[in-house]
Scaffold this motif. Sequence first.
Motif, PDB file in Angstrom:
ATOM      1  N   LEU A  69     -12.083   3.035  -3.175  1.00 32.63           N
ATOM      2  CA  LEU A  69     -11.647   2.017  -2.553  1.00 32.63           C
ATOM      3  C   LEU A  69     -10.383   2.226  -1.522  1.00 32.63           C
ATOM      4  N   PRO A  70     -10.577   2.776  -0.519  1.00 35.76           N
ATOM      5  CA  PRO A  70      -9.487   3.012   0.368  1.00 35.76           C
ATOM      6  C   PRO A  70      -8.991   1.806   1.066  1.00 35.76           C
ATOM      7  N   CYS A  71      -7.673   1.437   1.186  1.00 30.34           N
ATOM      8  CA  CYS A  71      -6.984   0.190   1.942  1.00 30.34           C
ATOM      9  C   CYS A  71      -5.672   0.820   2.521  1.00 30.34           C
ATOM     10  N   ILE A  72      -5.800   0.358   3.758  1.00 30.45           N
ATOM     11  CA  ILE A  72      -4.588   0.694   4.720  1.00 30.45           C
ATOM     12  C   ILE A  72      -3.716  -0.543   4.863  1.00 30.45           C
ATOM     13  N   ALA A  73      -2.566  -0.596   4.728  1.00 27.42           N
ATOM     14  CA  ALA A  73      -1.710  -1.753   5.398  1.00 27.42           C
ATOM     15  C   ALA A  73      -0.843  -1.299   6.304  1.00 27.42           C
ATOM     16  N   ILE A  74      -0.536  -1.699   7.489  1.00 26.07           N
ATOM     17  CA  ILE A  74       0.234  -1.331   8.712  1.00 26.07           C
ATOM     18  C   ILE A  74       1.210  -2.440   8.957  1.00 26.07           C
ATOM     19  N   VAL A  75       2.485  -2.258   8.585  1.00 30.58           N
ATOM     20  CA  VAL A  75       3.390  -3.263   8.165  1.00 30.58           C
ATOM     21  C   VAL A  75       4.393  -3.090   9.446  1.00 30.58           C
ATOM     22  N   TYR A  76       4.442  -4.068  10.468  1.00 31.73           N
ATOM     23  CA  TYR A  76       5.266  -3.986  11.545  1.00 31.73           C
ATOM     24  C   TYR A  76       6.546  -4.878  11.416  1.00 31.73           C
ATOM     25  N   VAL A  77       7.726  -4.404  11.220  1.00 33.86           N
ATOM     26  CA  VAL A  77       8.915  -5.160  10.863  1.00 33.86           C
ATOM     27  C   VAL A  77      10.104  -4.637  11.805  1.00 33.86           C
ATOM     28  N   PRO A  78      10.951  -5.699  12.408  1.00 26.32           N
ATOM     29  CA  PRO A  78      11.974  -5.386  12.930  1.00 26.32           C
ATOM     30  C   PRO A  78      12.832  -4.142  12.212  1.00 26.32           C
ATOM     31  N   ALA A  79      13.333  -3.000  13.201  1.00 27.17           N
ATOM     32  CA  ALA A  79      14.416  -2.223  12.806  1.00 27.17           C
ATOM     33  C   ALA A  79      15.265  -2.960  11.988  1.00 27.17           C
ATOM     34  N   GLY A  80      16.017  -2.623  11.097  1.00 29.19           N
ATOM     35  CA  GLY A  80      17.171  -2.982  10.787  1.00 29.19           C
ATOM     36  C   GLY A  80      17.148  -3.946   9.366  1.00 29.19           C
ATOM     37  N   VAL A  81      15.761  -4.451   9.130  1.00 30.18           N
ATOM     38  CA  VAL A  81      15.589  -5.424   8.260  1.00 30.18           C
ATOM     39  C   VAL A  81      15.441  -4.821   6.890  1.00 30.18           C
ATOM     40  N   LEU A  82      14.951  -3.620   6.575  1.00 30.37           N
ATOM     41  CA  LEU A  82      14.695  -2.835   5.363  1.00 30.37           C
ATOM     42  C   LEU A  82      15.559  -1.825   5.095  1.00 30.37           C
ATOM     43  N   ASP A  83      16.035  -1.627   3.785  1.00 30.07           N
ATOM     44  CA  ASP A  83      16.822  -0.583   3.482  1.00 30.07           C
ATOM     45  C   ASP A  83      15.861   0.421   2.671  1.00 30.07           C
ATOM     46  N   ALA A  84      16.479   1.321   2.262  1.00 23.12           N
ATOM     47  CA  ALA A  84      15.501   2.358   1.408  1.00 23.12           C
ATOM     48  C   ALA A  84      14.974   1.547   0.201  1.00 23.12           C
ATOM     49  N   THR A  85      15.719   0.858  -0.664  1.00 28.28           N
ATOM     50  CA  THR A  85      15.284   0.165  -1.737  1.00 28.28           C
ATOM     51  C   THR A  85      14.287  -0.982  -1.350  1.00 28.28           C
ATOM     52  N   ALA A  86      14.610  -1.654  -0.334  1.00 23.18           N
ATOM     53  CA  ALA A  86      13.616  -2.553   0.254  1.00 23.18           C
ATOM     54  C   ALA A  86      12.161  -1.936   0.652  1.00 23.18           C
ATOM     55  N   ARG A  87      12.221  -0.758   1.233  1.00 20.42           N
ATOM     56  CA  ARG A  87      11.150  -0.135   1.754  1.00 20.42           C
ATOM     57  C   ARG A  87      10.231   0.158   0.423  1.00 20.42           C
ATOM     58  N   SER A  88      10.621   0.731  -0.369  1.00 22.90           N
ATOM     59  CA  SER A  88      10.062   1.308  -1.847  1.00 22.90           C
ATOM     60  C   SER A  88       9.521  -0.017  -2.485  1.00 22.90           C
ATOM     61  N   ARG A  89      10.405  -1.016  -2.557  1.00 22.63           N
ATOM     62  CA  ARG A  89       9.630  -2.156  -3.273  1.00 22.63           C
ATOM     63  C   ARG A  89       8.663  -2.860  -2.548  1.00 22.63           C
ATOM     64  N   TYR A  90       8.524  -2.763  -0.901  1.00 21.80           N
ATOM     65  CA  TYR A  90       7.406  -3.414  -0.235  1.00 21.80           C
ATOM     66  C   TYR A  90       6.102  -2.466  -0.525  1.00 21.80           C
ATOM     67  N   VAL A  91       6.289  -1.403  -0.644  1.00 23.46           N
ATOM     68  CA  VAL A  91       5.181  -0.299  -0.619  1.00 23.46           C
ATOM     69  C   VAL A  91       4.547  -0.617  -2.134  1.00 23.46           C
TER      70      VAL A  91
END
Length: 152
Positions: A69-91
């Motif tokens: 079951l392949p699933c893709i999420a493409i998330v467009y977010v303004p640059a500067g909103v996410l740091d490395a920890t937030a990116r990891s948690r988001y994924v």
Amino acid sequence: MPNIVLKVPSGSFSPDARSALVQKVNEAAAAAERIPADPRKRSLCWVVVEEVAQGLWTCGTADITAQVLPCIAIVYVPAGVLDATARSRYVQAVHGAFKDAALLDDRRALATSVILQEVDDGAWGVNGAIWTLPTFARVAGFEHLQHLVAAQ
């Protein structure tokens, strides 16, 4: 204030499962981007679910959707909103949303691809106007970026 495109194989999620998926993806966005629990601010999270027709999803050249079951999420977010920890948690949270929404009787292995596409400051248009990070911070209420609003 993301725009999120979810791509899933056609018929893989029932209407209730799609609804649960969208809800959990919204929750993931709000947590990662630190959007307050104000419905007006949360309504800025746009999610589109695109169903890919049978036979059009290949890995290599093979249609593997019978086994995976392949699933893709493409998330467009303004640059500067996410740091490395937030990116990891988001994924992790978006993967969890797909996992939680998958139908229990679906025996296929889940394979997700979550792409965080950070849009350069000044490269996002909203209703015919260019928005910058301070504008996004004000409108979306990003809790960790309110210092940008105060500086305006």
